[in-house]
Design an enzyme around this catalytic site. Structure first.
Site, PDB file in Angstrom:
ATOM      1  N   SER A 139       0.827  -1.207   0.000  1.00 12.24           N
ATOM      2  CA  SER A 139       0.000   0.000   0.000  1.00 12.24           C
ATOM      3  C   SER A 139       0.861   1.256   0.000  1.00 12.24           C
ATOM      4  O   SER A 139       2.005   1.241   0.447  1.00 12.24           O
ATOM      5  CB  SER A 139      -0.924   0.024   1.218  1.00 12.24           C
ATOM      6  OG  SER A 139      -1.727  -1.119   1.269  1.00 12.24           O
TER       7      SER A 139
HETATM    8  N1  SAH Z   1      -0.872  -4.886   3.950  1.00 16.90           N
HETATM    9  C1  SAH Z   1      -0.067  -5.159   2.774  1.00 16.90           C
HETATM   10  C2  SAH Z   1      -0.710  -4.746   1.469  1.00 16.90           C
HETATM   11  C3  SAH Z   1      -1.894  -5.504   1.196  1.00 16.90           C
HETATM   12  S1  SAH Z   1      -2.419  -5.729  -0.466  1.00 16.90           S
HETATM   13  C4  SAH Z   1       1.305  -4.549   2.871  1.00 16.90           C
HETATM   14  O1  SAH Z   1       1.588  -3.824   3.840  1.00 16.90           O
HETATM   15  O2  SAH Z   1       2.107  -4.822   1.982  1.00 16.90           O
HETATM   16  C5  SAH Z   1      -3.736  -6.844  -0.059  1.00 16.90           C
HETATM   17  C6  SAH Z   1      -3.300  -8.226   0.312  1.00 16.90           C
HETATM   18  O3  SAH Z   1      -4.444  -8.940   0.731  1.00 16.90           O
HETATM   19  C7  SAH Z   1      -2.688  -9.003  -0.842  1.00 16.90           C
HETATM   20  O4  SAH Z   1      -1.454  -9.514  -0.481  1.00 16.90           O
HETATM   21  C8  SAH Z   1      -3.709 -10.115  -1.080  1.00 16.90           C
HETATM   22  O5  SAH Z   1      -3.134 -11.318  -1.541  1.00 16.90           O
HETATM   23  C9  SAH Z   1      -4.335 -10.278   0.297  1.00 16.90           C
HETATM   24  N2  SAH Z   1      -5.648 -10.895   0.321  1.00 16.90           N
HETATM   25  C10 SAH Z   1      -6.621 -10.829  -0.618  1.00 16.90           C
HETATM   26  N3  SAH Z   1      -7.713 -11.515  -0.226  1.00 16.90           N
HETATM   27  C11 SAH Z   1      -7.424 -12.047   0.982  1.00 16.90           C
HETATM   28  C12 SAH Z   1      -8.147 -12.873   1.890  1.00 16.90           C
HETATM   29  N4  SAH Z   1      -9.378 -13.326   1.622  1.00 16.90           N
HETATM   30  N5  SAH Z   1      -7.542 -13.223   3.055  1.00 16.90           N
HETATM   31  C13 SAH Z   1      -6.277 -12.795   3.344  1.00 16.90           C
HETATM   32  N6  SAH Z   1      -5.557 -12.024   2.508  1.00 16.90           N
HETATM   33  C14 SAH Z   1      -6.114 -11.646   1.351  1.00 16.90           C
END
Ligand code: SAH
Length: 214
Positions: free
Chosen positions: A64
């Site tokens: 993010s």
């Molecule tokens: N917090 C992260 C950025 C998140 S991007 C950072 O600091 O880098 C969103 C993330 O959520 C992605 O890695 C994606 O694979 C994950 N994601 C998507 N759906 C999900 C789910 N149902 N459960 C857990 N993670 C999920």
């Protein structure tokens, strides 16, 4: 992994940029200054790790934007010693910001390859974040209840399991919306049965995945 004076200088500038965009919580800004963001990106991005922008981290996912990380963290109102669940580990950057603020962090990731990569990084960096490969819609019932829950992917709706896993008085910060943009919402669990909802600005997150991930 080297955190040079140059990196630290770039980080201080980033903190000032995020502050000028309206983030006022000094605890959040201090954590942002402490965590070396360039460790969380592939090496080709080292020079631009300190721009206030999201970046690809593999498996079609992104780390993010620092402003968004700071915004969500500020809404979450974290205090030392709190038990915090993050949904969407990704690169692990947000989880480390929360640990830096004194939280005991649990984080779930739906992409196995990202989970494996980030677990290796957390070990190298000596962060104690507890990582899980699983489905964030279900939360982590075995470790509930949590003081705070933070969702960092776009949720089409608010998963009931996450509300169930909050302590009374606990907060859930979650971007909600199935379209291109999401409304940032903060849910307070006022008692066993009741919640209060606040709405903040619009953001753009990658979608939360159902059962389709590898
Ligand atoms: N917090 C992260 C950025 C998140 S991007 C950072 O600091 O880098 C969103 C993330 O959520 C992605 O890695 C994606 O694979 C994950 N994601 C998507 N759906 C999900 C789910 N149902 N459960 C857990 N993670 C999920």
């Amino acid at each position: 992994m080297i955190d040079s004076y140059r990196h630290k200088g770039l980080r201080r500038k980033l903190v000032e940029e995020v502050r000028s965009k309206g983030i006022r919580d000094e605890k959040v800004l201090t954590a942002l200054e402490a965590v070396p963001r360039h460790f969380f990106l592939d090496s080709s991005f080292v020079e631009i790790a300190y721009q206030d922008k999201p970046f690809p981290i593999g498996s079609g996912q992104t780390i993010s934007q620092p402003y968004t990380v700071a915004y969500q963290t500020q809404l979450l109102n974290v205090e030392k010693g709190m038990k915090v669940l993050e949904v969407g580990t990704g690169s692990g950057y947000q989880a480390c910001i929360l640990e830096e603020m004194g939280a005991r962090v649990y984080s779930i990731e739906r992409h196995r390859s990202l989970y494996v990569k980030t677990r290796e990084l957390m070990d190298k960096m000596n962060y104690k974040v507890k990582l899980f490969y699983g489905d964030g819609y279900k939360g982590l019932p075995a470790f509930a209840p949590f003081d705070r829950i933070l969702v960092t992917a776009a949720a089409p709706y608010i998963p009931e399991a996450l509300i169930d896993q909050l302590k009374t008085g606990g907060l859930l910060v979650i971007p909600v919306g199935a379209g291109d943009t999401q409304v940032m919402k903060r849910i307070t669990k006022t008692d066993d049965e009741k919640t209060k909802e606040e709405r903040f600005g619009y953001f753009r997150f990658v979608p939360m995945l159902g059962n389709k991930a590898e």
